[in-house]
Design a protein around this motif. Structure first.
Motif, PDB file in Angstrom:
ATOM      1  N   PRO A   2      25.812 -19.124  73.039  1.00 33.36           N
ATOM      2  CA  PRO A   2      27.136 -18.766  73.517  1.00 33.36           C
ATOM      3  C   PRO A   2      27.170 -17.409  74.200  1.00 33.36           C
ATOM      4  N   GLY A   3      26.364 -16.476  73.741  1.00 31.46           N
ATOM      5  CA  GLY A   3      26.346 -15.148  74.353  1.00 31.46           C
ATOM      6  C   GLY A   3      25.892 -15.189  75.804  1.00 31.46           C
ATOM      7  N   VAL A   4      24.884 -16.000  76.094  1.00 31.01           N
ATOM      8  CA  VAL A   4      24.362 -16.114  77.458  1.00 31.01           C
ATOM      9  C   VAL A   4      25.410 -16.759  78.366  1.00 31.01           C
ATOM     10  N   LEU A   5      26.046 -17.813  77.895  1.00 35.87           N
ATOM     11  CA  LEU A   5      27.056 -18.488  78.707  1.00 35.87           C
ATOM     12  C   LEU A   5      28.247 -17.579  78.969  1.00 35.87           C
ATOM     13  N   GLY A   6      28.655 -16.843  77.964  1.00 34.50           N
ATOM     14  CA  GLY A   6      29.754 -15.902  78.149  1.00 34.50           C
ATOM     15  C   GLY A   6      29.386 -14.802  79.133  1.00 34.50           C
ATOM     16  N   ALA A   7      28.173 -14.324  79.043  1.00 32.35           N
ATOM     17  CA  ALA A   7      27.715 -13.292  79.979  1.00 32.35           C
ATOM     18  C   ALA A   7      27.664 -13.844  81.398  1.00 32.35           C
ATOM     19  N   SER A   8      27.239 -15.096  81.549  1.00 31.19           N
ATOM     20  CA  SER A   8      27.203 -15.712  82.875  1.00 31.19           C
ATOM     21  C   SER A   8      28.590 -15.784  83.474  1.00 31.19           C
ATOM     22  N   ARG A   9      29.544 -16.171  82.682  1.00 29.62           N
ATOM     23  CA  ARG A   9      30.921 -16.257  83.176  1.00 29.62           C
ATOM     24  C   ARG A   9      31.449 -14.893  83.582  1.00 29.62           C
ATOM     25  N   ARG A  10      31.130 -13.884  82.808  1.00 30.50           N
ATOM     26  CA  ARG A  10      31.620 -12.533  83.117  1.00 30.50           C
ATOM     27  C   ARG A  10      30.969 -11.974  84.376  1.00 30.50           C
ATOM     28  N   HIS A  11      29.671 -12.164  84.525  1.00 29.66           N
ATOM     29  CA  HIS A  11      28.954 -11.549  85.638  1.00 29.66           C
ATOM     30  C   HIS A  11      28.977 -12.374  86.915  1.00 29.66           C
ATOM     31  N   LEU A  12      29.027 -13.668  86.799  1.00 29.26           N
ATOM     32  CA  LEU A  12      29.040 -14.522  87.978  1.00 29.26           C
ATOM     33  C   LEU A  12      30.437 -15.026  88.306  1.00 29.26           C
ATOM     34  N   ASP A  13      31.394 -14.790  87.430  1.00 29.30           N
ATOM     35  CA  ASP A  13      32.767 -15.271  87.574  1.00 29.30           C
ATOM     36  C   ASP A  13      32.809 -16.795  87.703  1.00 29.30           C
ATOM     37  N   THR A  14      31.868 -17.456  87.044  1.00 25.31           N
ATOM     38  CA  THR A  14      31.814 -18.921  87.049  1.00 25.31           C
ATOM     39  C   THR A  14      30.908 -19.376  85.904  1.00 25.31           C
ATOM     40  N   THR A  15      30.909 -20.665  85.655  1.00 32.47           N
ATOM     41  CA  THR A  15      30.005 -21.210  84.649  1.00 32.47           C
ATOM     42  C   THR A  15      28.643 -21.480  85.299  1.00 32.47           C
ATOM     43  N   PRO A  16      27.591 -21.557  84.517  1.00 31.75           N
ATOM     44  CA  PRO A  16      26.281 -21.877  85.092  1.00 31.75           C
ATOM     45  C   PRO A  16      26.286 -23.213  85.848  1.00 31.75           C
ATOM     46  N   ARG A  17      26.971 -24.189  85.313  1.00 34.10           N
ATOM     47  CA  ARG A  17      27.033 -25.503  85.971  1.00 34.10           C
ATOM     48  C   ARG A  17      27.711 -25.401  87.330  1.00 34.10           C
ATOM     49  N   SER A  18      28.822 -24.691  87.382  1.00 30.46           N
ATOM     50  CA  SER A  18      29.547 -24.521  88.640  1.00 30.46           C
ATOM     51  C   SER A  18      28.707 -23.731  89.649  1.00 30.46           C
ATOM     52  N   TRP A  19      28.021 -22.715  89.164  1.00 28.93           N
ATOM     53  CA  TRP A  19      27.150 -21.934  90.038  1.00 28.93           C
ATOM     54  C   TRP A  19      26.053 -22.811  90.630  1.00 28.93           C
ATOM     55  N   TYR A  20      25.423 -23.633  89.788  1.00 29.24           N
ATOM     56  CA  TYR A  20      24.346 -24.518  90.243  1.00 29.24           C
ATOM     57  C   TYR A  20      24.870 -25.527  91.257  1.00 29.24           C
ATOM     58  N   LEU A  21      26.023 -26.105  90.997  1.00 28.22           N
ATOM     59  CA  LEU A  21      26.623 -27.050  91.936  1.00 28.22           C
ATOM     60  C   LEU A  21      26.854 -26.373  93.286  1.00 28.22           C
ATOM     61  N   GLY A  22      27.352 -25.164  93.252  1.00 28.51           N
ATOM     62  CA  GLY A  22      27.566 -24.420  94.488  1.00 28.51           C
ATOM     63  C   GLY A  22      26.279 -24.203  95.266  1.00 28.51           C
ATOM     64  N   GLN A  23      25.190 -23.909  94.557  1.00 32.15           N
ATOM     65  CA  GLN A  23      23.893 -23.732  95.213  1.00 32.15           C
ATOM     66  C   GLN A  23      23.435 -25.030  95.874  1.00 32.15           C
ATOM     67  N   CYS A  24      23.607 -26.145  95.176  1.00 40.77           N
ATOM     68  CA  CYS A  24      23.230 -27.450  95.731  1.00 40.77           C
ATOM     69  C   CYS A  24      24.041 -27.765  96.983  1.00 40.77           C
ATOM     70  N   LEU A  25      25.334 -27.485  96.933  1.00 46.90           N
ATOM     71  CA  LEU A  25      26.201 -27.773  98.075  1.00 46.90           C
ATOM     72  C   LEU A  25      25.920 -26.851  99.251  1.00 46.90           C
ATOM     73  N   GLU A  26      25.575 -25.605  98.991  1.00 48.78           N
ATOM     74  CA  GLU A  26      25.209 -24.696 100.089  1.00 48.78           C
ATOM     75  C   GLU A  26      23.941 -25.176 100.782  1.00 48.78           C
ATOM     76  N   ARG A  27      22.972 -25.629  99.984  1.00 49.85           N
ATOM     77  CA  ARG A  27      21.739 -26.169 100.568  1.00 49.85           C
ATOM     78  C   ARG A  27      22.057 -27.391 101.409  1.00 49.85           C
ATOM     79  N   ALA A  28      22.884 -28.275 100.896  1.00 53.73           N
ATOM     80  CA  ALA A  28      23.250 -29.482 101.633  1.00 53.73           C
ATOM     81  C   ALA A  28      23.953 -29.115 102.943  1.00 53.73           C
ATOM     82  N   ARG A  29      24.860 -28.161 102.885  1.00 56.80           N
ATOM     83  CA  ARG A  29      25.584 -27.742 104.087  1.00 56.80           C
ATOM     84  C   ARG A  29      24.614 -27.202 105.138  1.00 56.80           C
ATOM     85  N   HIS A  30      23.661 -26.420 104.697  1.00 58.98           N
ATOM     86  CA  HIS A  30      22.643 -25.898 105.614  1.00 58.98           C
ATOM     87  C   HIS A  30      21.859 -27.044 106.260  1.00 58.98           C
ATOM     88  N   LEU A  31      21.432 -28.009 105.450  1.00 62.25           N
ATOM     89  CA  LEU A  31      20.665 -29.138 105.977  1.00 62.25           C
ATOM     90  C   LEU A  31      21.492 -29.982 106.941  1.00 62.25           C
TER      91      LEU A  31
END
Length: 75
Positions: A2-31
């Protein structure tokens, strides 16, 4: 972890899952803009299991379909 997930939300302003989805979609948009790969192939290469899941996630994120993104990028 829980500490890692909470830290991710605080520092990235998103959840790890949402961040990963965004990375996948950015790659797709580039392609979509930079290659002539088929839309389905781009979705699969970007980590989506089907054309419909890719199109739905892309449209929710960017407000238009992957095909429309390709058209806009080629102008």
């Amino acid at each position: 972890m829980p500490g890692v997930l909470g830290a991710s939300r605080r520092h990235l302003d998103t959840t790890p899952r949402s961040w990963y989805l965004g990375q996948c979609l950015e790659r797709a948009r580039h392609l979509l803009i930079e290659t002539d790969m088929e839309v389905l192939a781009i979705g699969l290469a970007s980590g989506f299991s089907s054309a419909s899941s890719f199109s739905r996630a892309f449209s929710e994120r960017y407000g238009h379909s992957p095909r429309e993104a390709r058209r806009q990028g080629s102008q």
